[in-house]
Design a protein around this motif. Structure first.
Motif, PDB file in Angstrom:
ATOM      1  N   CYS A   1      42.003  33.883  36.217  1.00 63.59           N
ATOM      2  CA  CYS A   1      41.139  34.298  37.329  1.00 63.59           C
ATOM      3  C   CYS A   1      41.228  35.803  37.551  1.00 63.59           C
ATOM      4  N   ARG A   2      42.438  36.321  37.548  1.00 57.99           N
ATOM      5  CA  ARG A   2      42.605  37.750  37.805  1.00 57.99           C
ATOM      6  C   ARG A   2      41.988  38.589  36.681  1.00 57.99           C
ATOM      7  N   GLU A   3      42.073  38.108  35.452  1.00 54.07           N
ATOM      8  CA  GLU A   3      41.469  38.839  34.347  1.00 54.07           C
ATOM      9  C   GLU A   3      39.955  38.810  34.450  1.00 54.07           C
ATOM     10  N   TRP A   4      39.404  37.662  34.823  1.00 49.59           N
ATOM     11  CA  TRP A   4      37.951  37.574  35.004  1.00 49.59           C
ATOM     12  C   TRP A   4      37.490  38.542  36.090  1.00 49.59           C
ATOM     13  N   ILE A   5      38.217  38.566  37.219  1.00 45.28           N
ATOM     14  CA  ILE A   5      37.867  39.470  38.316  1.00 45.28           C
ATOM     15  C   ILE A   5      37.964  40.923  37.855  1.00 45.28           C
ATOM     16  N   ARG A   6      39.011  41.243  37.100  1.00 43.87           N
ATOM     17  CA  ARG A   6      39.205  42.623  36.629  1.00 43.87           C
ATOM     18  C   ARG A   6      38.044  43.085  35.762  1.00 43.87           C
ATOM     19  N   ILE A   7      37.563  42.177  34.890  1.00 43.06           N
ATOM     20  CA  ILE A   7      36.506  42.552  33.952  1.00 43.06           C
ATOM     21  C   ILE A   7      35.122  42.515  34.597  1.00 43.06           C
ATOM     22  N   LYS A   8      34.842  41.480  35.370  1.00 41.92           N
ATOM     23  CA  LYS A   8      33.492  41.262  35.895  1.00 41.92           C
ATOM     24  C   LYS A   8      33.263  41.863  37.284  1.00 41.92           C
ATOM     25  N   MET A   9      34.359  42.124  38.021  1.00 44.41           N
ATOM     26  CA  MET A   9      34.219  42.662  39.379  1.00 44.41           C
ATOM     27  C   MET A   9      35.218  43.800  39.571  1.00 44.41           C
ATOM     28  N   PRO A  10      35.106  44.854  38.795  1.00 48.94           N
ATOM     29  CA  PRO A  10      36.130  45.901  38.800  1.00 48.94           C
ATOM     30  C   PRO A  10      36.302  46.613  40.139  1.00 48.94           C
ATOM     31  N   GLY A  11      35.293  46.615  40.976  1.00 52.08           N
ATOM     32  CA  GLY A  11      35.408  47.342  42.242  1.00 52.08           C
ATOM     33  C   GLY A  11      35.802  46.485  43.423  1.00 52.08           C
ATOM     34  N   VAL A  12      36.121  45.213  43.201  1.00 53.21           N
ATOM     35  CA  VAL A  12      36.386  44.322  44.320  1.00 53.21           C
ATOM     36  C   VAL A  12      37.685  44.710  45.027  1.00 53.21           C
ATOM     37  N   ASP A  13      37.706  44.496  46.341  1.00 54.57           N
ATOM     38  CA  ASP A  13      38.892  44.787  47.145  1.00 54.57           C
ATOM     39  C   ASP A  13      40.054  43.885  46.714  1.00 54.57           C
ATOM     40  N   ALA A  14      41.220  44.469  46.490  1.00 52.33           N
ATOM     41  CA  ALA A  14      42.376  43.717  45.977  1.00 52.33           C
ATOM     42  C   ALA A  14      42.795  42.600  46.928  1.00 52.33           C
ATOM     43  N   THR A  15      42.732  42.886  48.231  1.00 50.67           N
ATOM     44  CA  THR A  15      43.123  41.860  49.205  1.00 50.67           C
ATOM     45  C   THR A  15      42.188  40.665  49.138  1.00 50.67           C
ATOM     46  N   LYS A  16      40.909  40.932  48.976  1.00 49.54           N
ATOM     47  CA  LYS A  16      39.926  39.851  48.873  1.00 49.54           C
ATOM     48  C   LYS A  16      40.169  39.035  47.606  1.00 49.54           C
ATOM     49  N   ALA A  17      40.434  39.715  46.495  1.00 49.62           N
ATOM     50  CA  ALA A  17      40.709  39.017  45.237  1.00 49.62           C
ATOM     51  C   ALA A  17      41.952  38.148  45.368  1.00 49.62           C
ATOM     52  N   ASP A  18      42.988  38.664  46.029  1.00 47.79           N
ATOM     53  CA  ASP A  18      44.214  37.882  46.228  1.00 47.79           C
ATOM     54  C   ASP A  18      43.933  36.613  47.014  1.00 47.79           C
ATOM     55  N   SER A  19      43.078  36.732  48.043  1.00 53.28           N
ATOM     56  CA  SER A  19      42.783  35.555  48.867  1.00 53.28           C
ATOM     57  C   SER A  19      42.011  34.510  48.074  1.00 53.28           C
ATOM     58  N   TRP A  20      41.103  34.958  47.198  1.00 49.61           N
ATOM     59  CA  TRP A  20      40.363  34.010  46.359  1.00 49.61           C
ATOM     60  C   TRP A  20      41.314  33.221  45.466  1.00 49.61           C
ATOM     61  N   VAL A  21      42.206  33.940  44.813  1.00 50.39           N
ATOM     62  CA  VAL A  21      43.136  33.298  43.883  1.00 50.39           C
ATOM     63  C   VAL A  21      44.078  32.356  44.636  1.00 50.39           C
ATOM     64  N   THR A  22      44.609  32.826  45.761  1.00 47.70           N
ATOM     65  CA  THR A  22      45.533  32.006  46.552  1.00 47.70           C
ATOM     66  C   THR A  22      44.854  30.731  47.033  1.00 47.70           C
ATOM     67  N   ASP A  23      43.645  30.870  47.561  1.00 52.04           N
ATOM     68  CA  ASP A  23      42.913  29.684  48.047  1.00 52.04           C
ATOM     69  C   ASP A  23      42.684  28.696  46.910  1.00 52.04           C
ATOM     70  N   GLY A  24      42.313  29.207  45.738  1.00 50.65           N
ATOM     71  CA  GLY A  24      42.056  28.319  44.610  1.00 50.65           C
ATOM     72  C   GLY A  24      43.283  27.533  44.192  1.00 50.65           C
ATOM     73  N   ILE A  25      44.418  28.206  44.114  1.00 55.91           N
ATOM     74  CA  ILE A  25      45.648  27.541  43.678  1.00 55.91           C
ATOM     75  C   ILE A  25      46.149  26.558  44.737  1.00 55.91           C
ATOM     76  N   CYS A  26      46.067  26.953  46.002  1.00 56.77           N
ATOM     77  CA  CYS A  26      46.611  26.109  47.070  1.00 56.77           C
ATOM     78  C   CYS A  26      45.695  24.933  47.416  1.00 56.77           C
ATOM     79  N   GLN A  27      44.397  25.077  47.170  1.00 49.51           N
ATOM     80  CA  GLN A  27      43.455  24.015  47.517  1.00 49.51           C
ATOM     81  C   GLN A  27      43.016  23.196  46.311  1.00 49.51           C
ATOM     82  N   ALA A  28      43.572  23.502  45.159  1.00 51.36           N
ATOM     83  CA  ALA A  28      43.177  22.791  43.936  1.00 51.36           C
ATOM     84  C   ALA A  28      43.438  21.297  44.070  1.00 51.36           C
ATOM     85  N   SER A  29      42.531  20.517  43.525  1.00 53.40           N
ATOM     86  CA  SER A  29      42.664  19.058  43.538  1.00 53.40           C
ATOM     87  C   SER A  29      42.275  18.523  42.167  1.00 53.40           C
ATOM     88  N   TRP A  30      43.067  17.619  41.641  1.00 51.88           N
ATOM     89  CA  TRP A  30      42.806  17.064  40.313  1.00 51.88           C
ATOM     90  C   TRP A  30      43.039  15.556  40.371  1.00 51.88           C
TER      91      TRP A  30
END
Length: 359
Positions: free
Chosen positions: A164-193
């Protein structure tokens, strides 16, 4: 939506206008089921304007139809084990070669700690493609509260985070780091399988709890058994095993692994059934029902010897197995009962449908 896009792809493949272009003129007009589904998936993604698509390989990688994607943003290779040997070979080196076939020229690739022989093959194939390779380490225990339980999921979550972080780095290079962290954290903590390290109380019998995990390799069965042992330490009720294996896998290895790691105390009963359900869309028509049932009898006999517990039952379908468990161990019997369902994702799917009512 499924029917709409299925018919769309089917009609286009069978239409004479424009004529179907083939690399090999002997190729059939309609691809086999899995390849058709991949083609349809790409069509859906493009038609619906999907922002990010994660394409998971079906079997192997090198010759899998998902490998038609020429230029992915990033590639990931999860933990490797011995599986699909008829197609991928019987050694970890051969399997690693197939899995590493998804690596593309100059595309970053991430993996997790692997067997020395496997990581050697992955490194070699990455070097051939000039693809930068990173081996992620498992997430530390306190970093996230994972949405999917089990210590082994920290390995998977670390890989998911890196991708996820690599995708964000390549496709959204200007995104706010705090926002990116929240996206990744939410995904990992809310994941369901569904079907992996999943626990639910029977909607019909409150004293009956189902623990389901589709482990079907020695490696995944080790993880499943350790997860169940951790769960088992939190309650004192009796345990029942519902197991199934498919003909191309070694049930003895799986059962021995389960017995070794599943914690103290034996299962009061082990139940076996083939992957046959009341649903017409979940049948494997390549194996006769008599053969499927004979395999489960063989498995039950092996478990009786292996575990020292002759209390086993073989039933003709998943629905029959669920009915048997509910009738014998349900609320009419006040004892708290926990049922471990494992050995096959097909079995787990059938149990979720029959015992829970939904996936």
């Amino acid at each position: 939506m499924f029917t709409k896009y299925f018919n769309d792809v089917y009609d286009r493949l069978t239409s004479a206008i424009p004529p179907l272009r083939k690399v090999d003129p002997d190729t059939r007009d309609i691809p086999v089921y899995f390849r058709f589904m991949n083609l349809m998936a790409v069509h859906v993604f493009l038609s619906e304007g999907v922002d990010v698509a994660i394409m998971e390989v079906g079997v192997g990688g090198q010759y899998d139809s998902t490998n038609a994607v020429r230029k992915p943003v990033v590639c990931g290779i999860a933990s490797l084990g011995i599986d699909h040997q008829a197609i991928l070979g019987s050694t970890i080196e051969s399997i690693a070669w197939h899995k590493a076939g998804i690596i593309k020229d100059n595309v970053p690739v991430f993996t997790v700690p692997q067997d020395d022989a496997a990581i050697g093959v992955i490194r070699s194939r990455a070097a051939e493609r000039n693809a930068p390779l990173t081996v992620t380490e498992p997430l530390p225990a306190g970093k996230y509260q994972l949405g999917i339980p089990g210590d082994h999921q920290r390995i998977n979550a670390a890989l998911a985070e890196a991708l996820c972080r690599e995708w964000i780095r390549i496709k959204m290079p200007g995104v706010d780091a705090t926002k990116a962290d929240s996206w990744v954290t939410d995904g990992i903590c809310q994941a369901s399988w569904p079907g992996r390290s999943q626990t639910f109380v029977s909607p019909r019998h409150q004293n009956l709890t189902w623990h389901v995990d589709g482990a079907h390799t020695v490696e995944s069965m080790t993880a499943c058994a350790k997860w169940f042992a951790g769960e088992r330490a939190t309650w004192s009720g009796q345990t029942v095993l519902l197991f199934n294996f498919t003909h191309e896998r070694s049930y003895k290895d799986l059962l021995q692994t389960l017995k070794k790691h599943a914690g103290k105390g034996n299962f009061v009963e082990a139940i076996f059934c083939p992957n046959i359900t009341n649903r017409a869309d979940s049948q494997n028509l390549t194996v006769h029902n008599d053969e499927k049932l004979a395999q489960q009898h063989e498995c039950a006999n092996a478990w009786a010897v292996m575990s020292g517990n002759p209390t086993t039952m073989v039933l003709p379908s998943i629905n029959a197995a669920v009915d048997y468990v509910e009738n014998k161990y349900g609320s009419s019997n006040d004892a708290e009962t926990h049922v471990l369902v494992t050995g096959s994702l097909h079995l787990v799917g059938g149990v979720l449908d029959s015992a829970k009512g939904s996936i």
